[in-house]
Design a protein around this motif. Sequence first.
Motif, PDB file in Angstrom:
ATOM      1  N   THR A   1       0.823  -1.212   0.000  1.00  0.00           N
ATOM      2  CA  THR A   1       0.000   0.000   0.000  1.00  0.00           C
ATOM      3  C   THR A   1       0.852   1.255   0.000  1.00  0.00           C
TER       4      THR A   1
ATOM      5  N   PRO B   1     -10.784  -1.270   4.350  1.00  0.00           N
ATOM      6  CA  PRO B   1      -9.570  -0.499   4.583  1.00  0.00           C
ATOM      7  C   PRO B   1      -9.879   0.940   4.982  1.00  0.00           C
TER       8      PRO B   1
ATOM      9  N   HIS C   1      -6.022  -3.207   5.116  1.00  0.00           N
ATOM     10  CA  HIS C   1      -6.660  -3.952   4.029  1.00  0.00           C
ATOM     11  C   HIS C   1      -6.870  -5.434   4.337  1.00  0.00           C
TER      12      HIS C   1
ATOM     13  N   THR D   1      -7.021   1.710  -3.912  1.00  0.00           N
ATOM     14  CA  THR D   1      -7.011   2.582  -2.735  1.00  0.00           C
ATOM     15  C   THR D   1      -5.859   3.577  -2.816  1.00  0.00           C
TER      16      THR D   1
END
Length: 412
Positions: free
Chosen positions: A12, A361, A377, A388
């Motif tokens: 991420t 998330p 997540h 995202t």
Amino acid sequence: MKTIAVIGGGITGVTTAYALAKRGLDVTLYERHRYPAMETSFANGGQLSASNAEAWNHWSTVVKGLKWMWRHDAPLLVRPSPSWHQLSWFAEFVRAIPRYRSNTIETARLAVAARQHLYAWAAAENIDFDLKRKGILHIYHDKAGFDHAAQVTRLLAQGGLERRAVTPEEMRAIEPTLAGSYYGGFYTESDASGDIHKFTVGMAAASERLGVRCVYGHDIGRLSLGSHGVTVEAQGAHRYDGIVICAGNGSRRLGAMLGDHVNVYPVKGYSITVNLTTPESQLGAPQVSLLDDATKLVASRLGQDRLRIAGTAEFNGMNRDIRADRIRPLVDWVERCFPSVSTRSVVPWAGLRPTMPDMMPRVGRGRAPGVFYNTGHGHLGWTLAAVTADAVADAVASAAQQATGRRPASSA
């Protein structure tokens, strides 16, 4: 707002840094390890699985957790030594049960949208990550599991995902190497699999080419808010106009410093990488990615000579121990389902999935100006990260535009 700190060098954080840099922002990425993708993004199940978007917030999950509490090899294991953090997380988990349907539908929608970003980025940056776009086959041993999957399929369809029921005969046609007797399955042709570690490392290199400063081997000691932004203390104090927290299980501690409650909990998962060292093993291992609903195990073929098996969920705090009694069921599953595959060379691993109680998330703004989150997540970090990252980058770029009165750069 021009300068942005991104905290966390997993899937991420790296995708967020990349998406921000594509929008023309000045980005610094902090990662406490020497390299990117060394924790939860290191050796997961490899599935890009919109078909696994079902939220866990269901009373059946609670029943299974209680029933299996004393079974060391259980797919879902709650260690009977709860902390206040664990108890508060479970309380929020139960409160989210009424949102099971809506959260499942929304997660499926996000997962479908994530594909276009991930595939486009990989192509643009020429990243080889053992991608296989051969779909995912969910397998069921009994009618009860199959019937529940049929209900889930209807929810996934509302999120824009198409998957179809298949007979045992069709299952064997889809993946001829799969041994055993099954009631039926569901096949999602649009799903895929790949190596998360390879992808994340490739994206980190692409981010640096775009101008992101990647600061590895730096723990974050403290974050503080001021009238002119956020100060990051990591081997010295460094000020930024904004910050995006992508720190996985560390997001709870860092969020508290910024005035936010980010109740991520580390849900441990295990994996094994089976090295396919013989021609017989390579021929006997699956090409199509699989999910066995009864054992909560997934299988993904990574290139010619690796098979990744992963799964289970263990609630045991920040414990990273790799337990033999948790690894053994994964090896047994391979030997049972793919008897031609040699398990002579098996590499075990355990990772802590950062999971929010409602299985959604945390993406977007925090309480303070300039603070943003892209974290929590759970088991779908690999599946959802691209969409995202794009969403939080849009939010940061919009805030930057408002602060400067200028239009942010396009992400294209």
